[in-house]
Design a protein around this motif. Structure first.
Motif, PDB file in Angstrom:
ATOM      1  N   LEU A 184      -5.703  -6.032 -11.247  1.00  0.00           N
ATOM      2  CA  LEU A 184      -6.513  -7.038 -10.564  1.00  0.00           C
ATOM      3  C   LEU A 184      -7.221  -6.420  -9.368  1.00  0.00           C
ATOM      4  O   LEU A 184      -6.602  -5.748  -8.543  1.00  0.00           O
ATOM      5  CB  LEU A 184      -5.617  -8.193 -10.108  1.00  0.00           C
ATOM      6  CG  LEU A 184      -6.309  -9.487  -9.719  1.00  0.00           C
ATOM      7  CD1 LEU A 184      -7.026 -10.086 -10.919  1.00  0.00           C
ATOM      8  CD2 LEU A 184      -5.300 -10.482  -9.178  1.00  0.00           C
ATOM      9  N   GLY A 185      -8.512  -6.653  -9.280  1.00  0.00           N
ATOM     10  CA  GLY A 185      -9.320  -6.106  -8.199  1.00  0.00           C
ATOM     11  C   GLY A 185     -10.215  -4.996  -8.711  1.00  0.00           C
ATOM     12  O   GLY A 185     -10.068  -4.508  -9.837  1.00  0.00           O
ATOM     13  N   VAL A 186     -11.141  -4.592  -7.887  1.00  0.00           N
ATOM     14  CA  VAL A 186     -12.059  -3.506  -8.239  1.00  0.00           C
ATOM     15  C   VAL A 186     -11.292  -2.181  -8.219  1.00  0.00           C
ATOM     16  O   VAL A 186     -10.197  -2.106  -7.662  1.00  0.00           O
ATOM     17  CB  VAL A 186     -13.252  -3.460  -7.259  1.00  0.00           C
ATOM     18  CG1 VAL A 186     -14.075  -4.735  -7.350  1.00  0.00           C
ATOM     19  CG2 VAL A 186     -12.786  -3.229  -5.823  1.00  0.00           C
ATOM     20  N   PRO A 187     -11.861  -1.121  -8.838  1.00  0.00           N
ATOM     21  CA  PRO A 187     -11.195   0.181  -8.762  1.00  0.00           C
ATOM     22  C   PRO A 187     -10.851   0.520  -7.317  1.00  0.00           C
ATOM     23  O   PRO A 187     -11.639   0.290  -6.400  1.00  0.00           O
ATOM     24  CB  PRO A 187     -12.235   1.145  -9.351  1.00  0.00           C
ATOM     25  CG  PRO A 187     -13.025   0.286 -10.292  1.00  0.00           C
ATOM     26  CD  PRO A 187     -13.095  -1.075  -9.610  1.00  0.00           C
ATOM     27  N   ASN A 188      -9.659   1.057  -7.120  1.00  0.00           N
ATOM     28  CA  ASN A 188      -9.133   1.306  -5.785  1.00  0.00           C
ATOM     29  C   ASN A 188      -8.314   2.589  -5.807  1.00  0.00           C
ATOM     30  O   ASN A 188      -8.089   3.159  -6.883  1.00  0.00           O
ATOM     31  CB  ASN A 188      -8.289   0.094  -5.344  1.00  0.00           C
ATOM     32  CG  ASN A 188      -7.166  -0.184  -6.318  1.00  0.00           C
ATOM     33  OD1 ASN A 188      -6.178   0.539  -6.365  1.00  0.00           O
ATOM     34  ND2 ASN A 188      -7.318  -1.224  -7.136  1.00  0.00           N
ATOM     35  N   PRO A 189      -7.849   3.074  -4.655  1.00  0.00           N
ATOM     36  CA  PRO A 189      -7.093   4.332  -4.650  1.00  0.00           C
ATOM     37  C   PRO A 189      -5.889   4.331  -5.607  1.00  0.00           C
ATOM     38  O   PRO A 189      -5.650   5.321  -6.291  1.00  0.00           O
ATOM     39  CB  PRO A 189      -6.641   4.475  -3.192  1.00  0.00           C
ATOM     40  CG  PRO A 189      -7.701   3.766  -2.419  1.00  0.00           C
ATOM     41  CD  PRO A 189      -8.093   2.594  -3.281  1.00  0.00           C
ATOM     42  N   LEU A 190      -5.169   3.219  -5.700  1.00  0.00           N
ATOM     43  CA  LEU A 190      -3.995   3.197  -6.571  1.00  0.00           C
ATOM     44  C   LEU A 190      -4.380   3.180  -8.045  1.00  0.00           C
ATOM     45  O   LEU A 190      -3.759   3.864  -8.861  1.00  0.00           O
ATOM     46  CB  LEU A 190      -3.088   2.009  -6.227  1.00  0.00           C
ATOM     47  CG  LEU A 190      -1.697   2.050  -6.842  1.00  0.00           C
ATOM     48  CD1 LEU A 190      -0.972   3.354  -6.561  1.00  0.00           C
ATOM     49  CD2 LEU A 190      -0.872   0.886  -6.339  1.00  0.00           C
ATOM     50  N   SER A 191      -5.408   2.425  -8.422  1.00  0.00           N
ATOM     51  CA  SER A 191      -5.828   2.433  -9.833  1.00  0.00           C
ATOM     52  C   SER A 191      -6.338   3.821 -10.220  1.00  0.00           C
ATOM     53  O   SER A 191      -6.125   4.278 -11.344  1.00  0.00           O
ATOM     54  CB  SER A 191      -6.862   1.348 -10.123  1.00  0.00           C
ATOM     55  OG  SER A 191      -8.067   1.561  -9.440  1.00  0.00           O
ATOM     56  N   LYS A 192      -6.973   4.518  -9.299  1.00  0.00           N
ATOM     57  CA  LYS A 192      -7.445   5.877  -9.571  1.00  0.00           C
ATOM     58  C   LYS A 192      -6.270   6.846  -9.719  1.00  0.00           C
ATOM     59  O   LYS A 192      -6.310   7.760 -10.555  1.00  0.00           O
ATOM     60  CB  LYS A 192      -8.409   6.324  -8.481  1.00  0.00           C
ATOM     61  CG  LYS A 192      -9.720   5.564  -8.547  1.00  0.00           C
ATOM     62  CD  LYS A 192     -10.653   5.900  -7.419  1.00  0.00           C
ATOM     63  CE  LYS A 192     -11.897   5.014  -7.532  1.00  0.00           C
ATOM     64  NZ  LYS A 192     -12.800   5.180  -6.446  1.00  0.00           N
ATOM     65  N   ILE A 193      -5.213   6.656  -8.941  1.00  0.00           N
ATOM     66  CA  ILE A 193      -4.008   7.481  -9.081  1.00  0.00           C
ATOM     67  C   ILE A 193      -3.365   7.230 -10.444  1.00  0.00           C
ATOM     68  O   ILE A 193      -2.958   8.167 -11.132  1.00  0.00           O
ATOM     69  CB  ILE A 193      -3.007   7.206  -7.930  1.00  0.00           C
ATOM     70  CG1 ILE A 193      -3.546   7.755  -6.611  1.00  0.00           C
ATOM     71  CG2 ILE A 193      -1.641   7.813  -8.247  1.00  0.00           C
ATOM     72  CD1 ILE A 193      -2.771   7.325  -5.378  1.00  0.00           C
ATOM     73  N   MET A 194      -3.299   5.947 -10.863  1.00  0.00           N
ATOM     74  CA  MET A 194      -2.722   5.639 -12.170  1.00  0.00           C
ATOM     75  C   MET A 194      -3.520   6.331 -13.273  1.00  0.00           C
ATOM     76  O   MET A 194      -2.939   6.907 -14.198  1.00  0.00           O
ATOM     77  CB  MET A 194      -2.664   4.126 -12.399  1.00  0.00           C
ATOM     78  CG  MET A 194      -1.598   3.421 -11.566  1.00  0.00           C
ATOM     79  SD  MET A 194      -1.313   1.686 -12.018  1.00  0.00           S
ATOM     80  CE  MET A 194      -2.837   0.900 -11.527  1.00  0.00           C
ATOM     81  N   GLU A 195      -4.846   6.292 -13.183  1.00  0.00           N
ATOM     82  CA  GLU A 195      -5.682   6.965 -14.185  1.00  0.00           C
ATOM     83  C   GLU A 195      -5.453   8.468 -14.175  1.00  0.00           C
ATOM     84  O   GLU A 195      -5.334   9.090 -15.228  1.00  0.00           O
ATOM     85  CB  GLU A 195      -7.153   6.656 -13.932  1.00  0.00           C
ATOM     86  CG  GLU A 195      -7.536   5.253 -14.321  1.00  0.00           C
ATOM     87  CD  GLU A 195      -8.986   4.920 -14.006  1.00  0.00           C
ATOM     88  OE1 GLU A 195      -9.596   5.565 -13.133  1.00  0.00           O
ATOM     89  OE2 GLU A 195      -9.506   3.981 -14.647  1.00  0.00           O
ATOM     90  N   LYS A 196      -5.364   9.050 -12.989  1.00  0.00           N
ATOM     91  CA  LYS A 196      -5.128  10.491 -12.861  1.00  0.00           C
ATOM     92  C   LYS A 196      -3.794  10.885 -13.496  1.00  0.00           C
ATOM     93  O   LYS A 196      -3.653  11.973 -14.039  1.00  0.00           O
ATOM     94  CB  LYS A 196      -5.155  10.889 -11.382  1.00  0.00           C
ATOM     95  CG  LYS A 196      -4.993  12.358 -11.135  1.00  0.00           C
ATOM     96  CD  LYS A 196      -5.049  12.678  -9.655  1.00  0.00           C
ATOM     97  CE  LYS A 196      -4.743  14.148  -9.440  1.00  0.00           C
ATOM     98  NZ  LYS A 196      -4.598  14.474  -8.036  1.00  0.00           N
TER      99      LYS A 196
END
Length: 174
Positions: free
Chosen positions: A31-43
């Motif tokens: 939920l929410g726009v791409p953010n530091p945590l969602s980018k970490i999950m993708e990484k």
């Protein structure tokens, strides 16, 4: 414990919690726009989808029309006027959520510069548990942790020992 180091303790603990409950084969709707945590999950190899900035109090269409296995919302529910409607719109049976807990010694957060960055809710743990129960979820795992600040004073001392964040893994009741 999760082996990587991130700039914030909460990212490290949240990623360890995600790793414990979500396989990399599952699609995460964050939920929410791409953010530091969602980018970490993708990484780290997770497939993550995000919302696009819509007002989630009024529009939960993305939650209803997107296909995903796990729903996540990390420090989002405190910004919503009605988090119950968002939880009711979730289409997966698994949720991982985190919130900042209400601190008895500190008022609710309100940005001095950003009119949208404010906390409408700062829950106590039992209130958040009740919200999840009312939305049809059963809590399977939870974690509370502190978030000290690098300041001197009475409140910073209390932050050393008072839990600030609450992480929850829940599944939809059968």
């Amino acid at each position: 414990m999760y082996e990587h180091t991130y700039p914030e303790k909460r990212f490290q603990l949240t990623m360890a919690f995600v790793q414990k409950h979500v396989s990399k084969e599952e699609v995460i709707f964050d939920l929410g726009v791409p953010n530091p945590l969602s980018k970490i999950m993708e990484k780290e190899g997770y497939h993550v989808l995000n919302t696009s900035g819509e007002d989630l109090d009024l529009n939960q269409d993305a939650l209803k029309s997107t296909t995903y296995d796990v729903f996540t919302a990390f420090e989002i529910f405190e910004h919503l006027l009605n988090p119950l409607t968002v939880l009711q719109a979730v289409q997966s049976d698994k949720v991982l959520l985190s919130i900042p807990l209400k601190l008895w010694f500190s008022p609710a957060y309100k940005s001095k510069t950003d009119p949208w960055d404010r906390h409408y809710h700062e829950f106590e743990d039992w209130q958040f548990d009740w919200l999840l129960e009312k939305a049809g979820f059963e809590i399977k795992d939870r974690l509370q942790f502190t978030h000290p600040v690098k300041k001197i004073g009475f409140r910073p001392l209390l932050r050393l020992i008072t839990p600030r964040y609450y992480l929850v893994y829940a599944e939809r009741k059968s």
